[in-house]
Scaffold this motif. Structure first.
Motif, short mmCIF file in Angstrom:
data_model
loop_
_atom_site.label_atom_id
_atom_site.label_comp_id
_atom_site.label_asym_id
_atom_site.label_seq_id
_atom_site.Cartn_x
_atom_site.Cartn_y
_atom_site.Cartn_z
N ASP A 85 0.81 -1.22 0.00
CA ASP A 85 0.00 0.00 0.00
C ASP A 85 0.85 1.27 0.00
O ASP A 85 0.33 2.37 0.17
CB ASP A 85 -0.93 0.01 1.23
N VAL A 86 2.16 1.11 -0.16
CA VAL A 86 3.06 2.26 -0.14
C VAL A 86 3.22 2.82 -1.55
O VAL A 86 3.40 2.06 -2.52
CB VAL A 86 4.45 1.86 0.42
N ASP A 87 3.15 4.13 -1.65
CA ASP A 87 3.49 4.79 -2.91
C ASP A 87 4.90 5.35 -2.76
O ASP A 87 5.10 6.40 -2.15
CB ASP A 87 2.50 5.91 -3.21
N PRO A 88 5.90 4.66 -3.30
CA PRO A 88 7.29 5.03 -3.01
C PRO A 88 7.84 6.15 -3.88
O PRO A 88 9.03 6.42 -3.84
CB PRO A 88 8.04 3.73 -3.28
N VAL A 89 6.99 6.80 -4.65
CA VAL A 89 7.49 7.77 -5.62
C VAL A 89 8.27 8.90 -4.96
O VAL A 89 9.18 9.48 -5.56
CB VAL A 89 6.34 8.32 -6.48
N ASP A 90 7.93 9.24 -3.68
CA ASP A 90 8.62 10.33 -2.98
C ASP A 90 9.93 9.90 -2.31
O ASP A 90 10.66 10.75 -1.80
CB ASP A 90 7.69 10.96 -1.93
N LEU A 91 10.21 8.59 -2.28
CA LEU A 91 11.44 8.10 -1.64
C LEU A 91 12.59 8.24 -2.63
O LEU A 91 13.24 7.27 -3.03
CB LEU A 91 11.26 6.66 -1.18
N VAL A 92 12.87 9.46 -3.00
CA VAL A 92 13.82 9.73 -4.09
C VAL A 92 15.26 9.46 -3.69
O VAL A 92 16.13 9.33 -4.56
CB VAL A 92 13.68 11.19 -4.58
N ASN A 93 15.54 9.38 -2.39
CA ASN A 93 16.92 9.17 -1.93
C ASN A 93 17.21 7.71 -1.58
O ASN A 93 18.33 7.39 -1.19
CB ASN A 93 17.21 10.05 -0.71
N LEU A 94 16.19 6.85 -1.69
CA LEU A 94 16.38 5.45 -1.27
C LEU A 94 17.34 4.75 -2.21
O LEU A 94 17.13 4.70 -3.43
CB LEU A 94 15.03 4.73 -1.25
N GLN A 95 18.40 4.19 -1.63
CA GLN A 95 19.43 3.51 -2.41
C GLN A 95 19.56 2.03 -2.07
O GLN A 95 20.12 1.26 -2.85
CB GLN A 95 20.79 4.19 -2.20
N ASP A 96 19.06 1.63 -0.90
CA ASP A 96 19.27 0.26 -0.42
C ASP A 96 17.96 -0.25 0.18
O ASP A 96 17.47 0.29 1.17
CB ASP A 96 20.39 0.26 0.63
N LEU A 97 17.38 -1.29 -0.43
CA LEU A 97 16.10 -1.84 0.04
C LEU A 97 16.24 -3.33 0.26
O LEU A 97 16.72 -4.06 -0.61
CB LEU A 97 14.99 -1.57 -1.00
N ARG A 98 15.84 -3.79 1.46
CA ARG A 98 15.80 -5.22 1.77
C ARG A 98 14.39 -5.57 2.21
O ARG A 98 13.89 -5.05 3.20
CB ARG A 98 16.81 -5.57 2.87
N MET A 99 13.73 -6.48 1.46
CA MET A 99 12.32 -6.80 1.70
C MET A 99 12.16 -8.30 1.89
O MET A 99 12.80 -9.11 1.21
CB MET A 99 11.47 -6.31 0.51
N TYR A 100 11.25 -8.66 2.82
CA TYR A 100 11.03 -10.06 3.17
C TYR A 100 9.57 -10.45 2.92
O TYR A 100 8.72 -9.61 2.66
CB TYR A 100 11.37 -10.30 4.64
N GLY A 101 9.31 -11.76 3.03
CA GLY A 101 7.93 -12.25 3.00
C GLY A 101 7.25 -12.13 1.66
O GLY A 101 6.01 -12.04 1.60
N ILE A 102 8.01 -12.18 0.57
CA ILE A 102 7.41 -12.04 -0.76
C ILE A 102 6.69 -13.33 -1.15
O ILE A 102 7.17 -14.44 -0.90
CB ILE A 102 8.51 -11.69 -1.78
N MET A 103 5.52 -13.16 -1.77
CA MET A 103 4.72 -14.29 -2.22
C MET A 103 4.38 -14.10 -3.70
O MET A 103 4.37 -12.97 -4.21
CB MET A 103 3.46 -14.43 -1.38
N LYS A 104 4.08 -15.18 -4.36
CA LYS A 104 3.91 -15.17 -5.81
C LYS A 104 2.79 -14.23 -6.26
O LYS A 104 2.88 -13.59 -7.30
CB LYS A 104 3.64 -16.59 -6.30
N PHE A 105 1.72 -14.15 -5.46
CA PHE A 105 0.58 -13.36 -5.91
C PHE A 105 0.74 -11.87 -5.63
O PHE A 105 -0.13 -11.08 -5.99
CB PHE A 105 -0.72 -13.89 -5.28
N TYR A 106 1.86 -11.46 -4.98
CA TYR A 106 2.11 -10.03 -4.79
C TYR A 106 2.68 -9.42 -6.07
O TYR A 106 3.40 -10.10 -6.82
CB TYR A 106 3.12 -9.79 -3.67
#
Length: 854
Positions: A673-694
């Motif tokens: 539900d996040v709109d990341p368009v304003d995270l213009v400085n983000l350089q490093d992202l680590r995400m967990y819990g990914i599922m096929k239907f996402y």
């Protein structure tokens, strides 16, 4: 670079004068006087740094000026918070209250500025009378070379060769000791390693401890550091804690035990398995005698390794044990080690080589002394500067060899002030403590050790750390993706850091035996007995950094951050996890200056965290995958750059945090539900819990992403990966989880240099697709492929330097074209049981240890 911090204070004072145009005349004059005085002293600081004399009085003078500059910034920041709280008032009554409050603040600022003014006058007086510094007015004005130095460091941050883990002259010793540890001798035996400080005893023991054959042969392993001052019961507890899980019940039980109980408890833990325990840095026979009763002999081939500087400790540890005296390096080995650590061997002309050999000969064949000398000379350009170093060393020769303590001090004194402060900060950590590189760099940023400029502070900090490692003042423990991942400080260098820190009131470590700590020091470290430390009168402290390392402490309610900690920039709090009390106290919200918050064992942060508008880093590390609850107010932290926390509830409005550069710990269902368009400085992202239907398509709006690590939920697959090709700046990619099929056309951006595919379970050969990436230098495939054959054709992998193949259990054949992988430097193949033969050309390539993936 000391002038960088004074310059920052001068700028703050100037901004204050501009913003507060209604200041009372007396206060304005005092602030202006303080600014001018610091500006005046700045030129001499530059001169003192660019022409180091080694005079401790000058160094003390510089540190005192820095202290005043730091306090000036703290006073203004305190005022600015108070002012911002009341400036938004609307009603007339509130406006009157605002004016009164503001006047009160002005009065307090005036009093504190007066105090700083007096300190500056005292420093000026001591400059002449005590320190004997009389040439401040003659200090030449030079252009500020800070930016040039930062650029130099930055150019060399991309990769540091991990030479600190390579030790000359130990190859045969490792083989001998491995044979002793692994031989079929059922009796529990002791292997003692002894030799003087700096010879490499701990390095050797650590190499044995982490050897893959040792790890697989000893199901139970533990490591403790004894040192000169020790408590037998603490040592026994620490061994037990390293073997079994740290639960509340276990910790409480251990606290109630007597020494005899602890011995029995440990014996019961160890008697079932084959174990290896390293007892590092034993100074007295009594220390070993008090421990050895707890190590049972179950005739299972268990071993104990002791390191000590004392021959009698080694000889008497076990009548039937194995004793190894570390020999000095030979003259040839000493010179080889010196040259391996020298940054530019080619620049060493014959006259410089003769000088260097003379100096190496006086190092007593101690590896630590040799690498520190090499690091020092690497930063001295030309014959004349090397002659100056030799002259200084020759003034401190005893019994025809150098005092290692003098050499270490000389190398420390050669550091610019900014790097001195960075080095000293390592002394706050417990002995043998392994430190995450990001952790120490982000701490330096919070402390103001890293100046603001054109470069990202994180990149400059990485350069600072690499510089300390190149000088052999800090040791690299592990690297990941060609960067330092973990580091530590040698115990002799840590002793130096503690000594130097006390000389200039940089930090102090709480001593439970004396129940005391210096109130003058700006930084406090508490390694154990936090509860007793908190019983001290802390009300008048102005500490900038407080670090708690006592994992047995859990009574968070005893910490009142309102008393003594209001000026804190760095809070490092590691405690014992407890489901009922692991909530950070609400009073943390009064730490308005706080920029770095590192927590362990904390499961919930209070809503008052939203007050900490200066916060740059939140890092929450919990054992056993425990999640942390972040309040919605976290989204108000507009200066937050690093968010590392596996948090339980979705953090709404995370896109408001436009300064974020690192997010580590977010779950995929919290991101959808996040709109990341304003995270213009983000350089490093680590995400967990990914599922096929996402769907991960919204990640593609992160146009400045450089590092991406995606982890599927257990037994889940990735959704379609086409979104990856939109990252034109992406350099490092890790995909952990099943990939049903790689897209056939351009699935990955050409910018990628490092890639890990783990648990991908691909049925089709990934090499034809991966081989087309034009900049790929480092590739790890871990349980990534289920097939029997891989093929590298034509000009595939034109830039690849390092390849790891691990747990490809069905792999039988590897076809390699003549022109493929022309630049390969290292190859690691582990647990590929059916791969009987590798391509002929690969047989000459250096073998790599099992990949360190963290």
């Amino acid at each position: 670079m000391a002038d960088a911090f004074v310059s920052f204070a001068v700028q703050k004072l100037g901004d204050f004068l501009i913003q507060e145009v209604t200041l009372r005349l007396g206060l304005r004059e005092d602030v202006q006087w303080l600014r001018n005085e610091l500006l005046f002293m700045q030129s001499f600081i530059k001169h003192a740094e660019e022409n180091p004399s080694g005079d401790q009085r000058v160094q003390q003078w510089v540190f005192e000026i820095n202290s005043v500059a730091n306090d000036a910034v703290a006073i203004l920041e305190t005022y600015s918070f108070g002012a911002s709280d009341v400036d938004g008032s609307a009603s007339r009554l509130k406006a009157c209250t605002c004016i009164c409050t503001k006047e009160t603040k002005f009065y307090k600022v005036g009093k504190e500025i007066q105090s700083l003014k007096q300190r500056i006058m005292d420093i000026s007086r001591k400059q002449r009378e005590t320190y004997g510094i009389t040439d401040i007015n003659n200090a030449p004005t030079r252009p500020n070379n800070q930016s040039a130095m930062v650029r130099t460091l930055r150019r060399t941050t991309s990769y540091v060769d991990d030479q600190d883990r390579f030790f000359v002259g130990f190859r045969e010793v490792v083989e001998i000791l491995l044979a002793e540890l692994l031989k079929e001798e059922p009796r529990r035996s002791v292997i003692s390693i002894f030799g003087m400080g700096g010879l490499g005893k701990t390095t050797l023991a650590r190499n044995l401890y982490t050897n893959p054959n040792i790890v697989s042969s000893f199901p139970t392993r533990a490591w403790i550091c004894v040192s000169q001052e020790y408590d037998t019961m603490d040592l026994l507890r620490n061994i037990i804690k390293s073997i079994q899980r740290r639960t509340k019940e276990n910790i409480d039980l251990l606290e109630k035990m007597t020494e005899t109980d602890l011995e029995s408890y440990l014996r019961d833990l160890l008697k079932e398995d084959k174990y290896l325990v390293v007892v590092d840095d034993v100074w007295r026979r009594e220390a070993w005698e008090s421990l050895k009763r707890a190590f049972p002999d179950s005739k299972s081939g268990s071993r104990v390794i002791i390191t000590t500087r004392k021959e009698d400790v080694a000889e008497r540890a076990d009548n039937k044990g194995f004793v190894h005296k570390l020999r000095d390096l030979s003259q040839e080995e000493s010179w080889d080690l010196f040259c391996k650590k020298l940054l530019d061997v080619q620049a060493m002309v014959s006259a410089m080589e003769r000088l260097a050999k003379d100096m190496v000969d006086k190092c007593g064949d101690l590896p630590l002394a040799i690498v520190v000398l090499s690091g020092l000379l690497s930063h001295k350009k030309g014959l004349e500067e090397w002659k100056k170093v030799k002259t200084q060393l020759w003034q401190n020769i005893k019994d025809d060899s150098l005092e290692i303590s003098f050499l270490l001090s000389l190398s420390y004194n050669d550091l610019p002030t900014a790097l001195k402060q960075c080095f000293l900060s390592f002394g706050m950590f417990p002995e043998d403590y392994v430190i995450y590189a990001e952790n120490i760099i982000w701490m330096w940023m919070a402390e103001g050790f890293i100046p603001r400029g054109e470069e990202r502070m994180e990149d400059v900090g990485e350069g600072f750390l690499n510089e300390l490692i190149r000088r052999s003042l800090i040791q690299s423990v592990s690297t990941f993706w060609e960067n330092i991942h973990e580091c530590r400080i040698h115990d002799l260098l840590r002793d130096l850091a503690v000594q130097k820190a006390l000389e200039v009131s940089f930090f102090d470590i709480y001593d439970p035996r004396k129940h005391s700590i210096s109130s003058l020091c700006l930084r406090h470290a508490v390694h154990d007995q936090v509860e007793r430390y908190l019983s001290l009168d802390l009300s008048n402290l102005k500490v900038r950094s407080i670090m708690f390392f006592d994992l047995d402490f859990c009574k968070l309610g005893l910490i009142n951050f309102r008393h003594g900690f209001q000026h804190t920039y760095v809070l490092h709090l590691g405690i014992r996890s407890n489901s009922t009390t692991s909530i950070l106290p609400d009073s943390v919200g009064c730490l308005y200056h706080l920029k770095f918050l590192r927590l362990k064992g904390i499961h919930e942060l209070p809503s008052s965290i939203g007050n900490l508008k200066n916060l740059q880093t939140i890092r929450v590390l919990n054992n056993f995958g425990r999640l942390c609850q972040l309040p919605p107010e976290t989204a108000d932290l507009i200066n937050l750059r690093h968010l590392e926390a596996s948090y339980s509830k979705p953090l709404k409005h995370i896109s408001k945090l436009t300064s974020l550069q690192v997010i580590n710990g977010i779950c995929c269902d919290q991101w959808k539900d996040v709109d990341p368009v304003d995270l213009v400085n983000l350089q490093d992202l680590r995400m967990y819990g990914i599922m096929k239907f996402y769907s991960l398509n919204n990640i593609s709006s992160l146009k400045n992403l450089i590092i991406l690590r995606l982890f599927c939920k257990d037994n889940e697959s990735f959704p379609a990966l086409e979104f990856l090709n939109s990252f034109q700046k992406l350099q490092k990619l890790w995909l952990n989880g099943r990939i049903e099929k790689l897209p056939l056309s351009n699935p990955f951006p050409n910018s990628i240099t490092m890639m890990i595919l783990s648990h991908s379970e691909l049925m089709g050969d990934p090499m034809p697709i991966l081989g087309m990436l034009p900049n790929l230098r480092n590739l790890d495939l871990l349980r990534a492929y289920e097939g029997k054959e891989i093929t590298c054709s034509g000009n595939d992998f034109c830039q690849l330097e390092f390849l790891h193949l691990e747990s490809l259990e069905n792999l039988e054949r590897w076809n390699l074209a003549t022109n493929a992988m022309p630049l390969i430097k290292g190859l690691g193949i582990h647990n590929c049981p059916k791969l009987r033969e590798i391509p002929e050309r690969m047989k000459e390539v250096k073998r790599l240890a099992r990949a360190c993936i963290g």
